[in-house]
Design a protein around this motif. Structure first.
Motif, mmCIF file in Angstrom:
data_model
loop_
_atom_site.group_PDB
_atom_site.id
_atom_site.type_symbol
_atom_site.label_atom_id
_atom_site.label_comp_id
_atom_site.label_asym_id
_atom_site.label_seq_id
_atom_site.Cartn_x
_atom_site.Cartn_y
_atom_site.Cartn_z
ATOM 1 N N VAL A 50 37.369 50.027 39.331
ATOM 2 C CA VAL A 50 38.780 49.951 39.694
ATOM 3 C C VAL A 50 39.472 51.214 39.194
ATOM 4 O O VAL A 50 39.022 51.846 38.233
ATOM 5 N N ARG A 51 40.562 51.581 39.852
ATOM 6 C CA ARG A 51 41.280 52.812 39.524
ATOM 7 C C ARG A 51 42.622 52.506 38.876
ATOM 8 O O ARG A 51 43.389 51.685 39.388
ATOM 9 N N GLN A 52 42.898 53.154 37.761
ATOM 10 C CA GLN A 52 44.157 52.973 37.046
ATOM 11 C C GLN A 52 45.037 54.224 37.203
ATOM 12 O O GLN A 52 44.642 55.305 36.763
ATOM 13 N N PRO A 53 46.199 54.092 37.832
ATOM 14 C CA PRO A 53 47.122 55.241 37.901
ATOM 15 C C PRO A 53 47.605 55.600 36.492
ATOM 16 O O PRO A 53 47.972 54.729 35.709
ATOM 17 N N ARG A 54 47.593 56.904 36.159
ATOM 18 C CA ARG A 54 48.053 57.389 34.871
ATOM 19 C C ARG A 54 49.077 58.495 35.079
ATOM 20 O O ARG A 54 49.220 59.018 36.187
ATOM 21 N N PHE A 55 49.777 58.875 34.020
ATOM 22 C CA PHE A 55 50.851 59.847 34.165
ATOM 23 C C PHE A 55 50.342 61.198 34.660
ATOM 24 O O PHE A 55 51.084 61.983 35.254
ATOM 25 N N ASN A 56 49.055 61.490 34.421
ATOM 26 C CA ASN A 56 48.500 62.783 34.828
ATOM 27 C C ASN A 56 47.291 62.630 35.745
ATOM 28 O O ASN A 56 46.358 63.412 35.711
ATOM 29 N N GLY A 57 47.295 61.591 36.555
ATOM 30 C CA GLY A 57 46.181 61.372 37.478
ATOM 31 C C GLY A 57 45.705 59.938 37.458
ATOM 32 O O GLY A 57 46.519 59.008 37.470
ATOM 33 N N LYS B 2 35.317 51.623 28.278
ATOM 34 C CA LYS B 2 35.471 53.064 28.439
ATOM 35 C C LYS B 2 36.253 53.380 29.716
ATOM 36 O O LYS B 2 35.876 52.910 30.795
ATOM 37 N N LEU B 3 37.321 54.143 29.581
ATOM 38 C CA LEU B 3 38.076 54.621 30.734
ATOM 39 C C LEU B 3 37.548 56.007 31.066
ATOM 40 O O LEU B 3 37.551 56.902 30.208
ATOM 41 N N ARG B 4 37.073 56.198 32.284
ATOM 42 C CA ARG B 4 36.400 57.442 32.652
ATOM 43 C C ARG B 4 37.223 58.269 33.632
ATOM 44 O O ARG B 4 38.139 57.765 34.296
ATOM 45 N N ALA B 5 36.842 59.548 33.743
ATOM 46 C CA ALA B 5 37.543 60.471 34.632
ATOM 47 C C ALA B 5 37.141 60.278 36.086
ATOM 48 O O ALA B 5 37.816 60.759 36.996
ATOM 49 N N LYS C 71 46.721 48.020 34.704
ATOM 50 C CA LYS C 71 47.135 47.789 36.090
ATOM 51 C C LYS C 71 46.375 48.756 36.992
ATOM 52 O O LYS C 71 46.342 49.958 36.731
ATOM 53 N N THR C 72 45.754 48.228 38.029
ATOM 54 C CA THR C 72 44.945 49.055 38.923
ATOM 55 C C THR C 72 45.474 48.988 40.352
ATOM 56 O O THR C 72 46.199 48.058 40.723
ATOM 57 N N ASP C 73 45.087 49.996 41.158
ATOM 58 C CA ASP C 73 45.586 50.035 42.534
ATOM 59 C C ASP C 73 44.498 50.085 43.599
ATOM 60 O O ASP C 73 44.751 49.815 44.764
ATOM 61 N N HIS C 74 43.271 50.448 43.228
ATOM 62 C CA HIS C 74 42.186 50.518 44.196
ATOM 63 C C HIS C 74 40.883 50.047 43.559
ATOM 64 O O HIS C 74 40.756 50.014 42.329
ATOM 65 N N ALA C 75 39.898 49.714 44.404
ATOM 66 C CA ALA C 75 38.585 49.276 43.918
ATOM 67 C C ALA C 75 37.499 49.756 44.865
ATOM 68 O O ALA C 75 37.747 50.009 46.055
ATOM 69 N N ILE C 76 36.294 49.900 44.314
ATOM 70 C CA ILE C 76 35.146 50.315 45.127
ATOM 71 C C ILE C 76 33.868 49.816 44.468
ATOM 72 O O ILE C 76 33.825 49.612 43.249
ATOM 73 N N ILE C 77 32.815 49.601 45.256
ATOM 74 C CA ILE C 77 31.496 49.305 44.728
ATOM 75 C C ILE C 77 30.618 50.520 44.985
ATOM 76 O O ILE C 77 30.440 50.941 46.129
#
Length: 384
Positions: A309-316, A274-277, A296-302
């Motif tokens: 992990v964060r995935q850059p998308r065309f609208n956020g 699941k890709l979440r907001a 492809k991701t650019d940042h991570a956090i616990i």
């Protein structure tokens, strides 16, 4: 790392607090687990862990899934034994069915034998993958039981490693079994999971002559030190006491300051995710990414019990969990895909970096090392 708990207890010694605390309010550094992520570990490094930090046992990664063999398993086992410490192993589980669990146990057991893991050692199943996350508790219990029963055919004792957030929610972990990972904001003052064999309380412990952060655990029974001979006798009790307290303080700082870090990685999903907001299981689902999707991701956090992990998308941005919070920010155990280079005689950090279009410092850093760390022929380095 784990199996069905009735089988797990076969031959297990009764729970006993064998290791007297150096500080009643501090978690102890009884056991360290290592893998290819730590690179080559010398006997001298293990002796230092023993003498200066009070480490008694080392658990070595053996395998993952049905094909991956840790390239450092044999050297780690040999060097830990040379340092006079207790040795065990673990297998990173990818199974989703009973048949797959049995096949992975056969693979792990055979790999452990070839690497020199002694009969009677623990060979735990590390259950924290997305595959397990997608299963019901009953299915995970069935699969873990099948793995553990099969692994005993190789002469190894079995156990389950998982995160505190998964214990008795994603799978059953009975009392007097289990190796549980949970990194509290405040380590001192409480012995978490005292009714389990071991509590992994930090993934960022530092050792004097070893580079990078290590997973450390407190042993609450003799399960991971049973049935083996050991000459473990820390020679510097003052240093052990000081370093133990320092590790507890460091773990507190690390846990309390959880924040996003830069981490450019590429994942190929083995299962639907699941890709979440937002980076929370309560956030809205943007879409469900099917198995085989490249992300492809650019940042991570616990945070919130998971590694996000964060995935850059065309609208956020979109956010996905790679696993429970026991997956450290320094190393993604599940979902990551890498390209490796095997070090050859005569190679250097500079030569390998140039050959792969990398900065020498970047190459060393993404392998958890510095450019001053010695590399050895046969060692595998991440180059992509």
């Amino acid at each position: 790392m784990k199996l069905k708990n009735k089988l797990l207890l076969t031959g297990a010694a009764t729970m006993a607090v064998l290791f007297l605390g150096l500080n009643a309010n501090a978690a102890r550094m009884d056991m360290v687990d290592v893998s290819n992520n730590n690179g080559y570990m010398s006997t001298a490094e293990y002796v230092s862990m023993r003498n200066e930090f009070g480490v008694k046992a080392v658990t070595v990664k053996i395998s993952e899934g049905g094909t991956y063999k840790d390239p450092y398993a044999a050297s780690n086992i040999k060097n830990v034994q040379a340092a006079g410490m207790y040795i065990n192993g673990y297998h990173f589980a990818r199974y989703a069915t009973k048949a797959q669990a049995i096949a992975e146990a056969d693979f792990a057991g055979g790999t452990a034998k070839a690497a020199g893991l002694p009969v009677g050692a623990v060979l735990a199943t590390d259950v924290e993958s997305q595959e397990a996350n997608n299963q019901s508790k009953a299915t995970n219990d069935r699969n873990n039981a099948a793995f553990m029963k099969e692994i005993q055919k190789f002469g190894y004792r079995a156990d389950i490693y998982t995160s505190g957030s998964w214990a008795n929610t994603k799978m059953t972990i009975k009392g007097r079994t289990g190796w549980i990972a949970a990194y509290p904001y405040v380590v001192s003052g409480k012995n978490w999971y005292s009714n389990n064999h071991a509590w992994q309380w930090s993934s960022t412990a530092k050792f004097r002559i070893s580079y990078g952060g290590f997973d450390v655990s407190q042993l609450n029974s003799n399960y991971y030190t049973a049935g083996q001979k050991s000459t473990v006798k820390p020679t510097n009790k003052g240093a052990v006491k000081h370093n133990n307290r320092k590790a507890n303080k460091h773990a507190y700082k690390k846990s309390a300051s959880s924040k996003w870090i830069k981490e450019a990685k590429t994942y190929t999903l083995k299962t639907a995710v699941k890709l979440r907001a937002g980076a929370s299981t309560s956030s809205n689902v943007i879409t469900i990414l099917p198995a085989g999707t490249t992300v492809k991701t650019d940042h991570a956090i616990i945070q919130g019990g998971y590694r996000w992990v964060r995935q850059p998308r065309f609208n956020g941005y979109g956010y996905l969990a790679t696993g429970p919070s026991s997956n450290t920010l320094e190393y993604v155990k599940s979902g990551a895909t890498h390209t490796y280079y095997t070090v050859k005689s005569g190679d250097s950090w500079w030569a390998i970096a140039q050959r792969n279009g990398l900065n020498m410092t970047t190459l060393a850093s993404q392998n958890g090392k510095t450019i001053y760390t010695t590399i050895y022929p046969g060692q595998r380095l991440v180059v992509r």
